[in-house]
Design an enzyme around this catalytic site. Structure first.
Site, PDB file in Angstrom:
ATOM      1  N   HIS A  18       0.792  -1.197   0.208  1.00 57.86           N
ATOM      2  CA  HIS A  18      -0.031  -0.117  -0.131  1.00 57.86           C
ATOM      3  C   HIS A  18       0.994   1.290   0.012  1.00 57.86           C
ATOM      4  CE1 HIS A  18      -3.899  -1.755   0.984  1.00 57.86           C
ATOM      5  NE2 HIS A  18      -3.265  -2.830   1.021  1.00 57.86           N
ATOM      6  N   ASP A 108      -6.099   5.844   1.106  1.00 53.61           N
ATOM      7  CA  ASP A 108      -5.900   4.437   0.744  1.00 53.61           C
ATOM      8  C   ASP A 108      -7.325   3.825   0.995  1.00 53.61           C
ATOM      9  OD1 ASP A 108      -5.380   1.691   1.023  1.00 53.61           O
ATOM     10  OD2 ASP A 108      -3.385   1.986   1.425  1.00 53.61           O
TER      11      ASP A 108
HETATM   12  C1  UDX Z   1      -1.057  -6.733  -1.095  1.00 55.20           C
HETATM   13  C2  UDX Z   1      -1.703  -7.477  -2.007  1.00 55.20           C
HETATM   14  O1  UDX Z   1      -1.501  -8.601  -2.557  1.00 55.20           O
HETATM   15  C3  UDX Z   1      -1.946  -6.663  -3.270  1.00 55.20           C
HETATM   16  O2  UDX Z   1      -2.647  -7.162  -4.164  1.00 55.20           O
HETATM   17  C4  UDX Z   1      -2.839  -5.402  -2.517  1.00 55.20           C
HETATM   18  O3  UDX Z   1      -3.128  -4.497  -3.642  1.00 55.20           O
HETATM   19  C5  UDX Z   1      -1.819  -4.858  -1.717  1.00 55.20           C
HETATM   20  O4  UDX Z   1      -1.520  -5.283  -0.665  1.00 55.20           O
HETATM   21  P1  UDX Z   1       1.637  -7.748  -1.195  1.00 55.20           P
HETATM   22  O5  UDX Z   1       0.969  -9.122  -1.139  1.00 55.20           O
HETATM   23  O6  UDX Z   1       2.520  -7.461  -0.324  1.00 55.20           O
HETATM   24  O7  UDX Z   1       0.319  -6.686  -1.217  1.00 55.20           O
HETATM   25  O8  UDX Z   1       2.097  -7.718  -2.929  1.00 55.20           O
HETATM   26  P2  UDX Z   1       2.327  -6.656  -3.920  1.00 55.20           P
HETATM   27  O9  UDX Z   1       0.996  -5.959  -4.162  1.00 55.20           O
HETATM   28  O10 UDX Z   1       3.093  -7.483  -4.793  1.00 55.20           O
HETATM   29  O11 UDX Z   1       3.339  -5.548  -3.127  1.00 55.20           O
HETATM   30  C6  UDX Z   1       4.735  -5.997  -2.646  1.00 55.20           C
HETATM   31  C7  UDX Z   1       5.621  -4.952  -2.848  1.00 55.20           C
HETATM   32  O12 UDX Z   1       6.580  -5.227  -2.211  1.00 55.20           O
HETATM   33  C8  UDX Z   1       5.892  -4.609  -4.380  1.00 55.20           C
HETATM   34  O13 UDX Z   1       5.646  -3.313  -4.864  1.00 55.20           O
HETATM   35  C9  UDX Z   1       7.217  -5.168  -4.634  1.00 55.20           C
HETATM   36  O14 UDX Z   1       8.180  -4.471  -5.559  1.00 55.20           O
HETATM   37  C10 UDX Z   1       7.751  -4.977  -2.920  1.00 55.20           C
HETATM   38  N1  UDX Z   1       8.830  -6.033  -2.652  1.00 55.20           N
HETATM   39  C11 UDX Z   1       8.591  -7.451  -2.536  1.00 55.20           C
HETATM   40  C12 UDX Z   1      10.028  -5.656  -2.706  1.00 55.20           C
HETATM   41  O15 UDX Z   1      10.551  -4.567  -2.761  1.00 55.20           O
HETATM   42  N2  UDX Z   1      11.169  -6.626  -2.275  1.00 55.20           N
HETATM   43  C13 UDX Z   1      10.958  -7.880  -2.084  1.00 55.20           C
HETATM   44  O16 UDX Z   1      11.600  -8.675  -1.597  1.00 55.20           O
HETATM   45  C14 UDX Z   1       9.688  -8.245  -2.268  1.00 55.20           C
END
Ligand code: UDX
Length: 453
Positions: A18, A108
């Site tokens: 987020h 948000d």
């Molecule tokens: C969650 C939900 O899955 C997502 O669909 C919703 O809209 C927001 O909350 P999350 O499960 O953490 O998020 O996944 P994602 O939406 O992919 O966000 C993860 C973020 O962390 C990405 O921006 C990614 O670039 C970042 N990340 C992940 C890193 O910077 N390093 C890492 O090692 C792993």
């Protein structure tokens, strides 16, 4: 009103998935001449480093550790609503007193009470959706009573305007298993119930990406596409543009990853990551591990507590071919020329990052919006392959290996690569000067600069 007097507070829910898109939105607004301040909780502000925007804490009532300190999600969200409303209001007053009055709160969608804060203060309110517009449209239809929950047991497929037919397993999990996710579903529905009360409803997506839905819903709902919210150096190719979101709740091991990637041939490496909230079972970790090894390609895998979770002897058995880290700068990794495939849980940010950087995807989903994002990856955008779970809900090593080959090898791999390049270009055009998302942001900025509220 001059730009320094038009001041927007962007309020982010304190989770990586987020903060990233909301901070990026704040940076876009700042780059267009507005004063932008990101507000989030006390225990996350110190992880943010974004020189062009201000960063200010508000309280969720759990200042030491946030959600983890609360006994349940209901308790956490209720506390955030009460304490957050008060401390956000105080923040707006603080800015007024210091001669930098706030005229809009962008919040948000997980924090729907911010609408009342803005209303009470007599300033503009804009909600920011961190999921796809397709996901938003499902909740919108529920609110309108056009789709009722729980689904009837005999409902095998859901058909809605602008969306492909969706099987039960494609639906967001608060819909496919509503009883287990009441608090989460209620928080989402509260926002959809008041959607028409916001001055703007922004979505982290772009028009071409969900064009059928955009056409079906034109004039029927207030959603405005402003994404993808990915730092500019990766998308609109500004050489001196942003190279990072500017927020990392964990410490990345990026230089180590980049040094290792530099030793690998172009498009050879599989990057595996399951987002910031991954909670993958030991059985699933084991299958992923052996599936990656069986694919016979180098891999870089983000896995927290890998020492506890990986099968004994796994790392020794892969040697230099595999690297496992607890956190990295995902954008830097995805943008690296050595990366050929992204094994992802299909969180919305990861999906947009894969699309925006043109990386073929293999989807291993868990819950929430991920299954539906994966459906689009495979069937609509055709930039990846979805893994299937076995009868006990596990993606087996054989299945993972097969899907990786499907995404990287032969004719299917070539077609996926072509499509991935096409979507990368479309994502770039949406945010470049004159693109659909860029113009939508400009309209918002112009309105704010006109003043009034
Ligand atoms: C969650 C939900 O899955 C997502 O669909 C919703 O809209 C927001 O909350 P999350 O499960 O953490 O998020 O996944 P994602 O939406 O992919 O966000 C993860 C973020 O962390 C990405 O921006 C990614 O670039 C970042 N990340 C992940 C890193 O910077 N390093 C890492 O090692 C792993």
């Amino acid at each position: 009103m001059d730009s320094q007097k038009s001041h927007v507070i962007v309020l982010a829910y304190p989770a990586q998935g987020h903060i990233n898109p909301l901070l990026q939105f704040a940076k876009r607004l700042a780059s267009k001449g507005l004063k932008a301040t990101l507000a989030t909780t006390y225990y996350t502000v110190s992880s943010i480093d974004a020189p062009t925007v201000g960063v200010e804490p508000i309280s969720d009532g759990f200042d030491e550790g946030g959600f983890k300190q609360a006994s349940s999600l209901d308790v956490y969200l209720e506390s955030f609503k009460t304490v957050g409303s008060r401390t956000l209001t105080e923040l707006v007053f603080k800015f007024k007193a210091s001669g930098s009055p706030v005229n809009c709160i962008v919040y948000d969608s997980m924090l729907p009470w911010a609408l009342d804060v803005a209303r009470n203060l007599g300033i503009y309110a804009a909600v920011f959706m961190t999921t796809s517009a397709s996901i938003c449209s499902m909740f919108w239809q529920i609110d309108l009573g056009l789709l009722s929950l729980p689904l009837k047991p005999q409902t095998a497929t859901v058909s809605l305007p602008g969306l492909p037919p969706l099987g039960r397993c494609d639906l967001p999990s608060p819909m496919s298993e509503p009883t287990s996710q009441t608090a989460y579903l209620e928080a989402i529905m509260e926002k959809f119930h008041s959607l028409n009360e916001d001055d703007w409803v922004f979505c982290n997506s772009f028009e071409d990406l969900e064009i059928e839905l955009v056409k079906a819903m034109r004039g029927k709902w207030p959603l405005v596409m402003v994404g993808p919210m990915v730092p500019s150096a990766y998308l609109d190719q500004q050489i001196d543009g942003d190279r990072a979101y500017g927020a990392s709740l964990w410490k990345p091991t990026s230089s180590q990853c980049l040094t290792w990637l530099a030793t690998k041939p172009p498009r050879s490496v599989i990057y595996g990551s399951f987002g910031s909230m991954e909670n993958i079972s030991a059985e699933q970790v084991e299958e992923i591990a052996w599936g990656l090894k069986a694919s016979n390609r180098p891999f870089l895998w983000v896995l927290k507590e890998s020492e506890k979770k990986l099968p004994t002897g796994f790392l020794n058995s892969v040697g230099e071919t595999g690297m496992v880290v607890s956190w990295c700068n995902q954008l830097e990794v995805l943008a690296h020329q050595a990366i050929g495939c992204f094994v992802t849980h299909c969180g919305w940010n990861s999906t947009l990052e894969g699309l925006g950087l043109g990386v073929p995807m293999v989807c291993v989903t868990e819950r929430t919006d991920q299954p539906m994002n994966a459906k689009f990856v495979e069937d609509v955008w055709k930039v990846g392959v979805r893994t299937k779970k076995d009868e006990v809900g596990i993606v087996t090593r054989e299945e993972l290996e097969k899907c990786i080959r499907g995404a990287m090898d032969g004719e299917s791999g070539e077609e996926i690569k072509r499509n991935a390049n096409k979507w990368r270009e479309l994502a770039r055009s949406a945010v470049s000067v004159g693109g659909t998302s860029d113009m939508n942001i400009n309209e918002f900025v112009v309105k704010l600069l006109e003043g009034k509220k």
